[in-house]
Design a protein around this motif. Structure first.
Motif, PDB file in Angstrom:
ATOM      1  N   THR A 188     -79.103 -46.754  46.646  1.00 16.50           N
ATOM      2  CA  THR A 188     -80.350 -46.216  45.169  1.00 16.50           C
ATOM      3  C   THR A 188     -80.103 -46.803  44.344  1.00 16.50           C
ATOM      4  O   THR A 188     -81.427 -46.826  43.402  1.00 16.50           O
ATOM      5  CB  THR A 188     -79.848 -44.886  44.968  1.00 16.50           C
ATOM      6  N   LEU A 231     -83.425 -49.183  48.620  1.00 18.99           N
ATOM      7  CA  LEU A 231     -84.435 -48.668  48.555  1.00 18.99           C
ATOM      8  C   LEU A 231     -85.887 -48.667  47.434  1.00 18.99           C
ATOM      9  O   LEU A 231     -86.549 -49.051  47.908  1.00 18.99           O
ATOM     10  CB  LEU A 231     -83.822 -46.763  48.462  1.00 18.99           C
ATOM     11  N   THR A 261     -88.380 -46.912  52.015  1.00 17.13           N
ATOM     12  CA  THR A 261     -86.801 -46.614  53.161  1.00 17.13           C
ATOM     13  C   THR A 261     -87.482 -47.274  54.092  1.00 17.13           C
ATOM     14  O   THR A 261     -87.089 -47.617  55.222  1.00 17.13           O
ATOM     15  CB  THR A 261     -87.930 -45.012  53.366  1.00 17.13           C
ATOM     16  N   CYS A 317     -87.915 -45.185  45.036  1.00 16.66           N
ATOM     17  CA  CYS A 317     -88.585 -45.632  46.919  1.00 16.66           C
ATOM     18  C   CYS A 317     -90.097 -45.764  47.327  1.00 16.66           C
ATOM     19  O   CYS A 317     -90.256 -46.421  48.021  1.00 16.66           O
ATOM     20  CB  CYS A 317     -87.445 -45.600  48.004  1.00 16.66           C
ATOM     21  N   PHE A 350     -82.330 -38.452  48.232  1.00 16.78           N
ATOM     22  CA  PHE A 350     -81.895 -39.512  48.272  1.00 16.78           C
ATOM     23  C   PHE A 350     -81.017 -39.816  47.809  1.00 16.78           C
ATOM     24  O   PHE A 350     -79.889 -40.831  47.939  1.00 16.78           O
ATOM     25  CB  PHE A 350     -83.005 -40.954  48.144  1.00 16.78           C
TER      26      PHE A 350
END
Ligand code: SF4
Length: 576
Positions: free
Chosen positions: A236, A240, A245, A302, A488
């Motif tokens: 994270t 990302l 992604t 992201c 996420f």
């Protein structure tokens, strides 16, 4: 207390109501699925006046909690015939919460076939004729509505696919730049909004105050820890934001689980050309943006902005699933063509996964050559014009397969499979089969322990352990989808001892509750029970919890097959 806003789309009237005790504590997916179960006849036609479209912010939306601006859209799905919750980013969730609106419920159906625009602000709700906007793509309508009602308004809209009530139609949400790159894509919910004659909803939260918090100090403390958790996990905080992604293209290709040429192989020879790493290089060189949040308060970021060779924005929110669907799945290797297909889907209002699956099935049926990006672009453009071939593609993979006499159709419960081959990522295969949503990776993202080794380590090529993995993740996901938190966050939560407790602390501080992590698990189970009850009443049986037979073929390079039995799969839906 937040209220439900019901809109009668035939009479063009609205009412506000206090939620019942049963609904008062629910948000997001828990709320949409409960209302669908209680108020929608399970056997109704999804485009009939009996169906309802429910748009609900999550429980934490509108607060300062990081990554809490996601929104749930629910209805009976015209694609699957079962219950559906589809989740999106964008500006709408936080604004609805600030306006004290727990959910918008669109009911009934107009008789005149015309379209309306709903404008919601602090003091009024207007339901206006929208003839001037009919036929417009999402990009143009969002631009015009920002010009008319002001920048940074929440906009929820459908494109021509939703207006035509096609079963791959999505609902789009303006992002912080007014672009339509965020969508409740799956399940054809754009067709339900189209059947209600609603072209767009504008949400203006000007003049609203902060969301009330029962214990602001405890909330602040929990949010500090929450941000720390998200900013310290490598997925994270590094992967990302750097590559989006699409970082998964190379990872899944390496793992042999990147479905290629309509699920014939697990590796794509041109994976590098469509990879997140290559995408990031192009964005850097062309002047796009590698890092962007889909709503204010996202600390992961992201999302992205992708430009063409002249530096003109081609698309935004360019995600792994889309790049797979339009790329490896169709063997199109030019990233710019894939980006153009993404932009077209955002504008026309089409789910990119369903459309990519339909294109690959159409290639199998000889409608266009494999790997031909230009032909695919021309075909998708036909969806917007109402061309009969466009209507076939716009109704998704199963419909396209029937129209073209193709027997290789990768769907469960009528919904196209996403970007992970179930023979090489078996945990997500269990999710595809047993989720009430149909084939949906987000419903129980077993890619985490199977491939990324986050939250555990379960062999993706063997069935052992994967039923439990999928079951537990489906329960956790249903709960997370009710909070408004982006899915996420799960990467960090699964690997952090106090991850779940911190989410619970946020909820307790906001609402003055004393929930425990066990309550969160029980919430997830109750949502899944609601959804399965609806599907059972709609006529679903365990025979619908299966992959198509062709997944018994060996998948190169590992040559694994789909080998879970019906009885083994049913263990994923047994809740104590
Ligand atoms: S991480 Fe991505 S999907 Fe999640 S809230 Fe941020 S931009 Fe949206």
């Amino acid at each position: 207390m937040s209220r439900l806003m019901r809109i009668n789309t035939r009479e063009k009237t609205f009412t506000f109501e206090e939620p019942s005790k049963e609904l008062a504590s629910l948000g997001g997916r828990a709320l949409t699925s409960r209302i669908v179960l209680k108020e929608v006849p399970p056997t109704c036609h999804p485009l009939s006046k009996e169906n309802k479209l429910i748009i609900a912010p999550g429980l934490l939306s509108g607060t300062a909690a990081a990554n809490s601006g996601r929104i749930s859209v629910g209805a009976k799905s015209p694609l699957t015939g079962g219950i559906k919750e589809s989740n999106s980013g964008g500006l709408a969730s936080q604004k609805l919460s600030k306006l004290g609106i727990k959910a918008i419920v669109l009911e009934d159906k107009p008789e005149d076939g015309g379209f309306s625009l709903i404008v919601i602000n602090k003091d009024t709700v207007e339901i206006l004729p929208a003839d001037e906007y009919a036929g417009l793509g999402n990009k143009e309508i969002m631009k015009r509505l920002w010009q008319k009602y002001g920048k940074r308004r929440g906009v929820i809209s459908i494109g021509p696919a939703g207006e035509q009530r096609l079963t791959a139609a999505s609902i789009h949400f303006a992002d912080p730049n007014g672009r339509p790159g965020r969508a409740a894509g799956r399940g054809g919910l754009g067709a339900v909004m189209g059947s209600k004659g609603i072209k767009a909803i504008v949400i203006d939260d000007t003049g609203t105050g902060k969301i009330p918090l029962v214990d602001p100090e405890a909330f602040k403390k929990a949010n500090q820890r929450w941000v720390e958790i998200l900013r310290s996990h490598p997925v994270t905080s590094q992967a990302l934001p750097a590559y989006g992604t699409a970082v998964l293209i190379n990872i899944l290709n390496e793992a042999g689980g990147l479905p290629t040429k309509n699920f014939r192989a697990g590796r794509f020879e041109h994976a590098q050309a469509i990879s997140g790493e290559h995408m990031a290089e192009l964005i850097e060189a062309r002047g796009g943006k590698t890092k962007e949040g889909c709503h204010p308060g996202c600390v992961i970021q992201c999302s992205n902005v992708y430009c063409d060779g002249e530096g003109k924005v081609l698309t935004s929110g360019f995600e792994y699933e889309t790049i797979w669907a339009m790329g490896a799945n169709t063997t199109i290797k030019e990233l710019d063509d894939v980006a153009r297909l993404d932009a077209l889907c955002d504008d026309i209002g089409l789910d990119t996964i369903e459309t990519g699956c339909a294109l690959a099935v159409a290639m199998d049926g000889g409608l266009l050559p494999w790997g031909d990006g230009k032909a695919a672009i021309d075909l998708v453009k036909k969806v917007a014009t109402g061309d009969p071939i466009g209507k076939i593609i716009g109704n998704g993979a199963a419909f396209t397969g029937r129209a073209l006499g193709v027997d290789r159709i990768p769907v469960v419960k009528g919904q196209g499979l996403p970007a992970y081959d179930p023979r090489a990522v078996k945990g997500v295969g269990v999710t595809y089969c047993t989720s009430p949503m149909g084939a949906d990776h987000t419903a129980g993202y077993a890619v985490a322990p199977n491939i990324l080794k986050v939250g555990g380590d379960v062999d993706p090529l063997r069935k052992e352990g994967n039923v439990d993995v999928s079951k537990n993740l489906q329960v956790a996901t249903a709960a997370v989808d009710s909070t408004g938190l982006c899915l996420f966050v799960a990467f960090a939560v699964l690997d952090t001892e106090d991850g779940v407790q911190t989410i619970v602390d946020l909820l307790n501080a906001q609402y003055g509750l004393s929930l425990t992590p066990t309550d969160v698990v029980n919430l997830g189970i109750s949502i899944l029970k609601d959804e399965r009850e609806f599907n059972t009443k709609a006529g679903f049986t365990k025979a619908h919890d299966r992959l198509p037979d062709f997944f018994k073929e060996p998948l190169p390079p590992h040559n694994t097959t789909w080998d879970l039995t019906d009885d083994e799969l049913q263990q994923a839906v047994q809740y104590s």
